[in-house]
Design a protein around this motif. Sequence first.
Motif, PDB file in Angstrom:
ATOM      1  N   ASP A   1       0.817  -1.217   0.000  1.00 40.98           N
ATOM      2  CA  ASP A   1       0.000   0.000   0.000  1.00 40.98           C
ATOM      3  C   ASP A   1       0.848   1.263   0.000  1.00 40.98           C
ATOM      4  O   ASP A   1       0.325   2.370  -0.164  1.00 40.98           O
ATOM      5  N   SER A   2       2.141   1.111   0.220  1.00 40.41           N
ATOM      6  CA  SER A   2       3.022   2.279   0.230  1.00 40.41           C
ATOM      7  C   SER A   2       2.962   2.978  -1.124  1.00 40.41           C
ATOM      8  O   SER A   2       3.221   2.364  -2.160  1.00 40.41           O
ATOM      9  N   ALA A   3       2.607   4.246  -1.100  1.00 42.48           N
ATOM     10  CA  ALA A   3       2.401   4.992  -2.344  1.00 42.48           C
ATOM     11  C   ALA A   3       2.074   6.434  -1.995  1.00 42.48           C
ATOM     12  O   ALA A   3       1.946   6.798  -0.829  1.00 42.48           O
ATOM     13  N   MET A   4       1.875   7.214  -3.044  1.00 44.53           N
ATOM     14  CA  MET A   4       1.406   8.592  -2.898  1.00 44.53           C
ATOM     15  C   MET A   4      -0.084   8.591  -3.185  1.00 44.53           C
ATOM     16  O   MET A   4      -0.517   8.056  -4.222  1.00 44.53           O
ATOM     17  N   TYR A   5      -0.861   9.187  -2.291  1.00 44.38           N
ATOM     18  CA  TYR A   5      -2.312   9.186  -2.429  1.00 44.38           C
ATOM     19  C   TYR A   5      -2.810  10.621  -2.593  1.00 44.38           C
ATOM     20  O   TYR A   5      -2.454  11.510  -1.816  1.00 44.38           O
ATOM     21  N   TYR A   6      -3.662  10.798  -3.598  1.00 43.07           N
ATOM     22  CA  TYR A   6      -4.224  12.120  -3.866  1.00 43.07           C
ATOM     23  C   TYR A   6      -5.745  12.061  -3.779  1.00 43.07           C
ATOM     24  O   TYR A   6      -6.378  11.199  -4.392  1.00 43.07           O
TER      25      TYR A   6
ATOM     26  N   GLN B   1     -16.429  21.597 -14.722  1.00 40.22           N
ATOM     27  CA  GLN B   1     -15.572  22.721 -15.107  1.00 40.22           C
ATOM     28  C   GLN B   1     -14.114  22.485 -14.771  1.00 40.22           C
ATOM     29  O   GLN B   1     -13.242  23.113 -15.343  1.00 40.22           O
ATOM     30  N   ASN B   2     -13.884  21.606 -13.831  1.00 42.31           N
ATOM     31  CA  ASN B   2     -12.516  21.543 -13.340  1.00 42.31           C
ATOM     32  C   ASN B   2     -12.329  20.296 -12.489  1.00 42.31           C
ATOM     33  O   ASN B   2     -13.290  19.739 -11.973  1.00 42.31           O
ATOM     34  N   PHE B   3     -11.097  19.885 -12.394  1.00 49.21           N
ATOM     35  CA  PHE B   3     -10.715  18.840 -11.469  1.00 49.21           C
ATOM     36  C   PHE B   3      -9.689  19.432 -10.530  1.00 49.21           C
ATOM     37  O   PHE B   3      -8.708  20.013 -10.980  1.00 49.21           O
ATOM     38  N   VAL B   4      -9.906  19.268  -9.230  1.00 47.40           N
ATOM     39  CA  VAL B   4      -8.972  19.832  -8.266  1.00 47.40           C
ATOM     40  C   VAL B   4      -8.374  18.699  -7.441  1.00 47.40           C
ATOM     41  O   VAL B   4      -9.114  17.916  -6.838  1.00 47.40           O
ATOM     42  N   PHE B   5      -7.058  18.632  -7.419  1.00 47.05           N
ATOM     43  CA  PHE B   5      -6.362  17.619  -6.630  1.00 47.05           C
ATOM     44  C   PHE B   5      -5.817  18.231  -5.351  1.00 47.05           C
ATOM     45  O   PHE B   5      -5.426  19.399  -5.316  1.00 47.05           O
ATOM     46  N   GLY B   6      -5.766  17.432  -4.311  1.00 48.63           N
ATOM     47  CA  GLY B   6      -5.094  17.842  -3.092  1.00 48.63           C
ATOM     48  C   GLY B   6      -3.593  17.696  -3.248  1.00 48.63           C
ATOM     49  O   GLY B   6      -3.115  17.170  -4.254  1.00 48.63           O
ATOM     50  N   PRO B   7      -2.832  18.121  -2.244  1.00 48.80           N
ATOM     51  CA  PRO B   7      -1.377  18.096  -2.339  1.00 48.80           C
ATOM     52  C   PRO B   7      -0.770  16.702  -2.203  1.00 48.80           C
ATOM     53  O   PRO B   7       0.406  16.513  -2.499  1.00 48.80           O
ATOM     54  N   GLY B   8      -1.564  15.748  -1.751  1.00 51.37           N
ATOM     55  CA  GLY B   8      -1.073  14.379  -1.661  1.00 51.37           C
ATOM     56  C   GLY B   8      -0.536  14.016  -0.296  1.00 51.37           C
ATOM     57  O   GLY B   8      -0.044  14.871   0.455  1.00 51.37           O
ATOM     58  N   THR B   9      -0.657  12.738   0.037  1.00 48.99           N
ATOM     59  CA  THR B   9      -0.076  12.166   1.256  1.00 48.99           C
ATOM     60  C   THR B   9       0.732  10.943   0.857  1.00 48.99           C
ATOM     61  O   THR B   9       0.227  10.063   0.163  1.00 48.99           O
ATOM     62  N   ARG B  10       1.967  10.932   1.308  1.00 46.75           N
ATOM     63  CA  ARG B  10       2.794   9.742   1.046  1.00 46.75           C
ATOM     64  C   ARG B  10       2.601   8.761   2.193  1.00 46.75           C
ATOM     65  O   ARG B  10       2.884   9.089   3.357  1.00 46.75           O
ATOM     66  N   LEU B  11       2.101   7.592   1.870  1.00 46.98           N
ATOM     67  CA  LEU B  11       1.904   6.533   2.862  1.00 46.98           C
ATOM     68  C   LEU B  11       3.081   5.575   2.813  1.00 46.98           C
ATOM     69  O   LEU B  11       3.433   5.066   1.744  1.00 46.98           O
ATOM     70  N   SER B  12       3.666   5.369   3.955  1.00 49.26           N
ATOM     71  CA  SER B  12       4.764   4.417   4.078  1.00 49.26           C
ATOM     72  C   SER B  12       4.347   3.343   5.072  1.00 49.26           C
ATOM     73  O   SER B  12       4.072   3.655   6.235  1.00 49.26           O
ATOM     74  N   VAL B  13       4.267   2.105   4.602  1.00 48.48           N
ATOM     75  CA  VAL B  13       3.895   0.992   5.479  1.00 48.48           C
ATOM     76  C   VAL B  13       5.165   0.232   5.830  1.00 48.48           C
ATOM     77  O   VAL B  13       5.827  -0.346   4.959  1.00 48.48           O
ATOM     78  N   LEU B  14       5.482   0.244   7.097  1.00 51.27           N
ATOM     79  CA  LEU B  14       6.740  -0.335   7.586  1.00 51.27           C
ATOM     80  C   LEU B  14       6.546  -1.805   7.929  1.00 51.27           C
ATOM     81  O   LEU B  14       5.493  -2.191   8.421  1.00 51.27           O
ATOM     82  N   PRO B  15       7.571  -2.616   7.686  1.00 56.75           N
ATOM     83  CA  PRO B  15       7.435  -4.071   7.970  1.00 56.75           C
ATOM     84  C   PRO B  15       7.410  -4.379   9.458  1.00 56.75           C
ATOM     85  O   PRO B  15       7.818  -3.585  10.285  1.00 56.75           O
TER      86      PRO B  15
END
Lengths: 108, 115
Positions: A81-86, A94-108
């Motif tokens: 699941d580790s990835a960048m999520y928007y 009229q438009n698509f607006v994206f958020g700035p994103g959250t990087r999820l890091s799943v640690l072992p």
Amino acid sequence: AQRVTQPEKLLSVFKGAPVELKCNYSYSGSPELFWYVQYSRQRLQLLLRHISRESIKGFTADLNKGETSFHLKKPFAQEEDSAMYYCALWADGQNFVFGPGTRLSVLP
Amino acid sequence: NAGVTQTPKFQVLKTGQSMTLQCAQDMNHNSMYWYRQDPGMGLRLIYYSASEGTTDKGEVPNGYNVSRLNKREFSLRLESAAPSQTSVYFCASSHSIRKRTDTQYFGPGTRLTVL
């Protein structure tokens, strides 16, 4: 103006722990909200959209119009699941607006 | 079925130079988009084309021009590149921006550096 906020730039959790990625929006109309994901060395792709009320890869998201939120949740995080999520908002065609994103890091 | 393709993958420009980023899709989509991705700011819409023959400004159009050449192709031009335009550029397409449940399909991106 339409706006999407994701308060966490980076979220780290351990494998098997629950995860919640926060998304808040501001929009005067009727919102349509999406979560997009970008895995390492892959293209940005749709994860899920609120109107479908679906669960993809164990992720769900509920639209809370009162709190203007669309948080993404998964009960048991996996390393893949580790990835960048928007979080993204469709604004009346009229438009698509994206958020700035959250990087999820799943640690072992 | 290649989906959305972009060229080039990487580019380095000097300030003041011009260049065109190319984008093509083979999914018969009506709507196409250009975004830029900057650290901490996510994706910001530069221009979009709701349908063939139309283009509209997005959130950050200054310094850019676009051309919807035909239904398949949507190009982005930087007339006089500036260091502030250093970014990763993504092209996307969708069936129709006016459809609420529309899914966008993204290209692999172009990493542009302006010195």
